[in-house]
Design an enzyme around this catalytic site. Sequence first.
Site, mmCIF file in Angstrom:
data_model
loop_
_atom_site.group_PDB
_atom_site.id
_atom_site.type_symbol
_atom_site.label_atom_id
_atom_site.label_comp_id
_atom_site.label_asym_id
_atom_site.label_seq_id
_atom_site.Cartn_x
_atom_site.Cartn_y
_atom_site.Cartn_z
ATOM 1 N N ARG A 33 2.552 -10.444 7.682
ATOM 2 C CA ARG A 33 3.955 -10.140 7.925
ATOM 3 C C ARG A 33 4.205 -9.463 9.278
ATOM 4 O O ARG A 33 5.360 -9.286 9.673
ATOM 5 C CB ARG A 33 4.405 -9.212 6.805
ATOM 6 C CG ARG A 33 5.768 -9.483 6.323
ATOM 7 C CD ARG A 33 5.838 -10.504 5.245
ATOM 8 N NE ARG A 33 6.965 -10.164 4.417
ATOM 9 C CZ ARG A 33 6.865 -9.663 3.211
ATOM 10 N NH1 ARG A 33 5.693 -9.483 2.666
ATOM 11 N NH2 ARG A 33 7.928 -9.369 2.543
ATOM 12 N N ARG A 57 21.106 18.047 -2.247
ATOM 13 C CA ARG A 57 21.152 16.642 -1.827
ATOM 14 C C ARG A 57 21.917 15.798 -2.846
ATOM 15 O O ARG A 57 21.776 15.972 -4.045
ATOM 16 C CB ARG A 57 19.744 16.081 -1.637
ATOM 17 C CG ARG A 57 19.015 16.839 -0.569
ATOM 18 C CD ARG A 57 17.766 16.150 -0.107
ATOM 19 N NE ARG A 57 17.069 17.038 0.798
ATOM 20 C CZ ARG A 57 17.355 17.144 2.086
ATOM 21 N NH1 ARG A 57 18.281 16.387 2.620
ATOM 22 N NH2 ARG A 57 16.701 17.992 2.843
ATOM 23 N N PRO A 81 0.816 -1.214 0.000
ATOM 24 C CA PRO A 81 0.000 0.000 0.000
ATOM 25 C C PRO A 81 0.849 1.264 0.000
ATOM 26 O O PRO A 81 1.640 1.489 0.912
ATOM 27 C CB PRO A 81 -0.817 -0.109 1.282
ATOM 28 C CG PRO A 81 -0.532 -1.453 1.861
ATOM 29 C CD PRO A 81 0.714 -1.959 1.244
ATOM 30 N N GLU A 82 0.696 2.059 -1.040
ATOM 31 C CA GLU A 82 1.307 3.386 -1.109
ATOM 32 C C GLU A 82 0.149 4.389 -1.110
ATOM 33 O O GLU A 82 -0.974 4.008 -0.835
ATOM 34 C CB GLU A 82 2.177 3.497 -2.378
ATOM 35 C CG GLU A 82 3.257 2.416 -2.425
ATOM 36 C CD GLU A 82 4.117 2.448 -3.678
ATOM 37 O OE1 GLU A 82 4.253 3.517 -4.281
ATOM 38 O OE2 GLU A 82 4.648 1.397 -4.044
#
Length: 271
Positions: free
Chosen positions: A112, A151, A2-3
Site C-alpha cells: 500500500r 473531552r 499492525p497495532e
Amino acid sequence: MPELPEVETIARGLAATISGKTIAGAAIRLPKVVSPEPPLFQQQIAGEHIAGVGRRGKFVVVRLGSGRQLVVHLRMTGRLIVQPAGTTDPEPYTNVLLTFADRSRLCFADARQFGRMRLAGPEEPWAAEVGLEPLSEDFSFDRFSGLLDGRTTPIKVFLLDQRRVAGLGNIYACEALWEARIRPGRPTGALSKQARRRLHSSIQSVLRRAIEMRGSSVDDYVDAEGLRGGFQNQLSVYGREGEACLACGRSIVRTVLAQRGTWWCRRCQRR
DNA sequence: AGGCGTACCTGAGGGC
DNA sequence: TGCCCTCAGGTACGCC
C-alpha cells in the site's frame, strides 16, 4: 493492521535476529517512504551497527551504534521481514532493502506504500507527540483519567488518537471497549469513574493477552519471521458483525465512527 | 485548540 | 470469465 501487540512482536523478533549486525547498505526502491531523502539516508545508514530494537507506540525503533535511530511505521500493510544470507528473491513489494555485512537482509515491504522509515538523529525528538505507553508505569489510572477529562469526542475516537495513548488501533480499541462494557460513541469526558477504571484495566489486559499470542492476523499481518499471530481467534467483537456476543448472545453490530468500522454489543456496552 | 473530513494507496471481494 | 465498484484503515493535513 499492525497495532501495539503486532509491532511489539515484530520488534522482539528483530531484536533477537538483527541485533549486533552491521548495515552494509540500503537499496531504496520507493524514495518517498524514507527520510531523509535517499542519497543522505543511504550515506548515513551505511556502516551503522544495530545496537538493539524496541517499540514506541506503533513505531519500531532500531537503535544504531552512532546513537541515531531508524524509526519505522508500518501503517496498515507494512512488513519488516528478515531474510537469511543466500535468499534470492526479496519479499514482494519491498520498498527498502537493508543489506547486512553477513549478507542477510531486512526487507521493508508494503503493498500500500503508506509505511514510512525515518532515520532520526541522536537527539531528534521524533516521539514528542506520541502519547502514553499503555503497558508502562506511566500509564497510571490517574494520568489516564486526567486525559479523558473535558473531552467531548467519542471514547473510541479518543482511543485511536496516538497523541493521548499510543498503540491502540481499530481492533484493540473495539476489544477494550467491549471488555469494559462501554459504548464506543460515549463522550470521553462523560465516563464514570467506574467505567474509567474498567477501561484502564481492559486496555492493558487486551494488549497483554494479544502480545502473548504474538498479535492478530486479521488480514495479512506477519511478524519479522513471516509468522502469523494467533489472537485473531480470540477477538470478542472486531469483525464479528451478526455473530453472538460472547457475554450475552445478542448479535454484534457494526456501526461507523470517525469513518471507521466499529463493532460492539448494544446490550453489554451501555455505559 | 480541538475536532472533523479527506487524501494517500492497492488488493480483495461482491455484483452483474 | 472479467470488469467495475467499493471497502479496508493510520496518519498527515487542511479547514472550520
